[in-house]
Motif scaffolding. Sequence first.
Motif, PDB file in Angstrom:
ATOM      1  N   LEU A 202     -17.415 -33.235 -53.698  1.00  0.00           N
ATOM      2  CA  LEU A 202     -17.958 -32.894 -55.009  1.00  0.00           C
ATOM      3  C   LEU A 202     -17.264 -33.696 -56.117  1.00  0.00           C
ATOM      4  N   LYS A 203     -15.934 -33.852 -55.963  1.00  0.00           N
ATOM      5  CA  LYS A 203     -15.192 -34.640 -56.971  1.00  0.00           C
ATOM      6  C   LYS A 203     -15.697 -36.075 -57.011  1.00  0.00           C
ATOM      7  N   ASN A 204     -15.919 -36.635 -55.794  1.00  0.00           N
ATOM      8  CA  ASN A 204     -16.425 -38.009 -55.723  1.00  0.00           C
ATOM      9  C   ASN A 204     -17.790 -38.132 -56.385  1.00  0.00           C
ATOM     10  N   LEU A 205     -18.639 -37.134 -56.124  1.00  0.00           N
ATOM     11  CA  LEU A 205     -19.976 -37.178 -56.709  1.00  0.00           C
ATOM     12  C   LEU A 205     -19.889 -37.110 -58.226  1.00  0.00           C
ATOM     13  N   LYS A 206     -18.968 -36.253 -58.688  1.00  0.00           N
ATOM     14  CA  LYS A 206     -18.817 -36.114 -60.136  1.00  0.00           C
ATOM     15  C   LYS A 206     -18.347 -37.441 -60.750  1.00  0.00           C
ATOM     16  N   SER A 207     -17.416 -38.099 -60.061  1.00  0.00           N
ATOM     17  CA  SER A 207     -16.943 -39.371 -60.612  1.00  0.00           C
ATOM     18  C   SER A 207     -18.024 -40.444 -60.510  1.00  0.00           C
ATOM     19  N   ASP A 208     -19.021 -40.224 -59.639  1.00  0.00           N
ATOM     20  CA  ASP A 208     -20.196 -41.113 -59.605  1.00  0.00           C
ATOM     21  C   ASP A 208     -21.188 -40.741 -60.699  1.00  0.00           C
ATOM     22  N   SER A 209     -20.766 -39.835 -61.587  1.00  0.00           N
ATOM     23  CA  SER A 209     -21.576 -39.312 -62.703  1.00  0.00           C
ATOM     24  C   SER A 209     -22.887 -38.655 -62.268  1.00  0.00           C
ATOM     25  N   LYS A 210     -22.829 -37.966 -61.098  1.00  0.00           N
ATOM     26  CA  LYS A 210     -23.954 -37.126 -60.692  1.00  0.00           C
ATOM     27  C   LYS A 210     -23.864 -35.792 -61.435  1.00  0.00           C
ATOM     28  N   THR A 211     -25.026 -35.191 -61.638  1.00  0.00           N
ATOM     29  CA  THR A 211     -25.042 -33.850 -62.216  1.00  0.00           C
ATOM     30  C   THR A 211     -24.984 -32.852 -61.067  1.00  0.00           C
ATOM     31  N   LEU A 212     -23.978 -31.986 -61.089  1.00  0.00           N
ATOM     32  CA  LEU A 212     -23.802 -31.045 -59.983  1.00  0.00           C
ATOM     33  C   LEU A 212     -24.107 -29.631 -60.434  1.00  0.00           C
ATOM     34  N   LEU A 213     -24.897 -28.951 -59.630  1.00  0.00           N
ATOM     35  CA  LEU A 213     -25.230 -27.564 -59.924  1.00  0.00           C
ATOM     36  C   LEU A 213     -24.956 -26.778 -58.646  1.00  0.00           C
ATOM     37  N   VAL A 214     -23.976 -25.863 -58.727  1.00  0.00           N
ATOM     38  CA  VAL A 214     -23.510 -25.207 -57.513  1.00  0.00           C
ATOM     39  C   VAL A 214     -23.466 -23.699 -57.715  1.00  0.00           C
ATOM     40  N   SER A 215     -23.998 -22.956 -56.767  1.00  0.00           N
ATOM     41  CA  SER A 215     -23.867 -21.500 -56.866  1.00  0.00           C
ATOM     42  C   SER A 215     -22.746 -21.040 -55.948  1.00  0.00           C
ATOM     43  N   THR A 216     -22.070 -19.980 -56.357  1.00  0.00           N
ATOM     44  CA  THR A 216     -20.981 -19.466 -55.533  1.00  0.00           C
ATOM     45  C   THR A 216     -20.684 -18.030 -55.928  1.00  0.00           C
ATOM     46  N   HIS A 217     -20.120 -17.274 -55.000  1.00  0.00           N
ATOM     47  CA  HIS A 217     -19.707 -15.937 -55.404  1.00  0.00           C
ATOM     48  C   HIS A 217     -18.193 -15.799 -55.328  1.00  0.00           C
ATOM     49  N   ASP A 218     -17.476 -16.929 -55.046  1.00  0.00           N
ATOM     50  CA  ASP A 218     -16.006 -16.871 -55.067  1.00  0.00           C
ATOM     51  C   ASP A 218     -15.462 -17.818 -56.147  1.00  0.00           C
ATOM     52  N   GLN A 219     -14.143 -17.967 -56.181  1.00  0.00           N
ATOM     53  CA  GLN A 219     -13.540 -18.685 -57.308  1.00  0.00           C
ATOM     54  C   GLN A 219     -13.002 -20.059 -56.922  1.00  0.00           C
ATOM     55  N   VAL A 220     -13.195 -20.475 -55.630  1.00  0.00           N
ATOM     56  CA  VAL A 220     -12.564 -21.713 -55.155  1.00  0.00           C
ATOM     57  C   VAL A 220     -12.945 -22.942 -55.969  1.00  0.00           C
ATOM     58  N   LEU A 221     -14.218 -23.022 -56.359  1.00  0.00           N
ATOM     59  CA  LEU A 221     -14.685 -24.240 -57.021  1.00  0.00           C
ATOM     60  C   LEU A 221     -14.463 -24.197 -58.533  1.00  0.00           C
ATOM     61  N   ARG A 222     -14.130 -23.026 -59.016  1.00  0.00           N
ATOM     62  CA  ARG A 222     -14.066 -22.804 -60.464  1.00  0.00           C
ATOM     63  C   ARG A 222     -13.207 -23.835 -61.207  1.00  0.00           C
ATOM     64  N   PRO A 223     -11.980 -24.167 -60.701  1.00  0.00           N
ATOM     65  CA  PRO A 223     -11.127 -25.118 -61.447  1.00  0.00           C
ATOM     66  C   PRO A 223     -11.777 -26.483 -61.678  1.00  0.00           C
ATOM     67  N   HIS A 224     -12.808 -26.803 -60.858  1.00  0.00           N
ATOM     68  CA  HIS A 224     -13.386 -28.146 -60.961  1.00  0.00           C
ATOM     69  C   HIS A 224     -14.614 -28.193 -61.849  1.00  0.00           C
ATOM     70  N   ALA A 225     -15.082 -27.028 -62.297  1.00  0.00           N
ATOM     71  CA  ALA A 225     -16.359 -26.979 -63.017  1.00  0.00           C
ATOM     72  C   ALA A 225     -16.204 -27.169 -64.517  1.00  0.00           C
TER      73      ALA A 225
END
Lengths: 242, 389
Positions: A202-225
């Motif tokens: 996901l980090k790589n995709l973000k640095s490729d300037s992709k738009t990321l839309l992710v659903s989750t019910h936990d907090q693991v990805l939160r620091p990166h959003a």
Amino acid sequence: MTNIRVRSQESGVRRDELIRCEGVWKIYNEGRPHEVQALADVSLEIKKGSFTILNGPSGSGKTTLLALLGTMDRPSRGGIFMKGKDITGFSDTALSTLRRDSIGFVFQNFNLIPRLSAWENVSTPLIPAGVSEKGRRDRAMVLLEKLGLADRASHAPEELSGGEQQRVAIARALINNPEIIILDEPTSNIDAEATDILIDILKNLKSDSKTLLVSTHDQVLRPHADTVFELKRGRLAGITHD
Amino acid sequence: MKHLNILYAAAGNVVRHKLRSVVVILCLVAVLFPFLSAIAILEGVKTQSRISVSEGADIYVTMDMFGRNGVIPIEMAEVMKQIPGVTKAVPRAIGRIYIGGKLAVLLGITDDEKPSSLNFINGSLPKAGEIVIGRGLAEHLNLEVGEELNIGTRVVAFIENEPYIIKKMYHVSGIFDAQSGIWASNLVLMSIDDAVSVFEMEDFATDIGLYVRPGYEAAVSKGLQKMNPFFRIQTKGLVRTYIERGFNMKGGIFAALYVLAFALTIPAILVTSGFGLSGRRKEIGILKATGWQTHEVLEMVFFENIMLALISAPSALVLSFVWIKLFNAPFIAPLFIPGAGSIPPFPVPSRFMPLPFVFSFFFALLLTMTGSIYSTWRAAIVSPAEAMK
Ligand SMILES: Nc1ncnc2c1ncn2[C@@H]1O[C@H](COP(=O)(O)OP(=O)(O)OP(=O)(O)O)[C@@H](O)[C@H]1O
Ligand SMILES: [Mg+2]
């Protein structure tokens, strides 16, 4: 109320607006018994190149909202805009074209085609594009290699672990080089190690300037959003910007 | 390239959904096999009868007997030969008799009438006191060339309540072989003189066959009519029309029955092509979700159906060919050839033509398309989320 605030805040920066929905409702089995109101009056905006998280408990409507934003389904009411264009009135053909050119969707259960090898699954979107078999395999291999799956390329989904299946699904979502990538609960079916790999991807995709839309019910990805939308019983209950 | 890609994807699907493909192919073969077999047999019989018509005389003459065909004096043949255009006039004696409890056709011909269908004889043509018999008859009576056969004609008296039958011994000089066709199966061929005496017609024949020079048919008919207004004249053209009409009627009845069976099969095909439909529906949803257009999905399914039809039609053809040519069409032949038991004793005539085969392919395609295209289209136009559920 929150909806209005979102819009008024960002109405001046329409140039980097990629997806916007306004007063969207989704009611399953409308007018029939077992009617379910999955989304109620949801309005939000997703910026180009952002990493957006859709958070909420099970049954809050995350999958439903992602499906609407990713053109996989049509809303019962309300408008959905891609780069300012209302796509709710789009024809079947126009929506297919939009999906092909701009959207990569990774489903909660991956939705890979059974008994089709990993690279074939990854490259199915290229079949109607007229890419030769060799071209398809090459392009699929590049992605599978990036995702650390080169040695699994000829395995069918049934022979892959959950984490591997997920990466095949991600590769398929990326094959047409879309600007929007949507992942539905990518952390729910995989272990900690696979989650680390996913975060890297996901980090790589973000640095490729992709738009990321992710659903989750936990907090693991939160620091990166960049932005977190909270969903509760089909309604938008809060927004956090970083 | 795009269409080629979709074609390959379709081929992949046929292989990947093995069970479904096999079930659909089996169903299609079950529909096409009787169709192809029936057409081949009907065509074969038609061809054979056409040959025997074209080999026979051009005009057959009998005497009017109160509106029926009556016997004609053999000496008339000599007179008819004088009519301009007539090349040959041959009297025949033909009738039915029971031999060993089996109905047989007895045909007496002159030495100079030897149509080529009589070439298929093991042995030699009958001279006086000799007969050539059909294969079916030979098998039934367990007779071989060189043996004798007693032919009884009629009961002349009862002596102490036992019928006294006139019988005559004939020497079997030949047997029609396998290639001689269905007409020769229960035939007894003998010289005209022997036949006349069996039928007790003395100096009369059943009919006189005239061979005429091309173009003289009408003139000869007219000459005959002038010679004796009681002549009944049947030209080859007329016979051919009767035969064709008979076959077309049989073909028509068959076609009607087939359409009925066909109609009954459609639901079966619908069910079988819908076989594994939920998996199918989901895959279509996935393709749509990844950017395939509805018409591209339909194109793929169309190609799949073409392939299934392309496998089914030749399979049915091969099966039908083997069934008829190798096994002699058990259970099918009796439907089209009266007198052929469930295992026919003579080689069943058949003729495989390209048109019915092409037809059967389109039949198969139509069936699979009917079974799949609507459900595919339905799965493709709903939203992918719905189709993938
Ligand atoms: N196709 C459907 N038909 C009827 N009801 C549906 C359908 N899909 C979802 N729902 C209902 O809509 C509501 C929202 O479902 P949704 O799948 O969007 O929730 P979610 O937040 O993704 O949940 P989870 O975390 O369990 O995946 C639920 O009550 C669900 O039962
Ligand atoms: Mg969900």
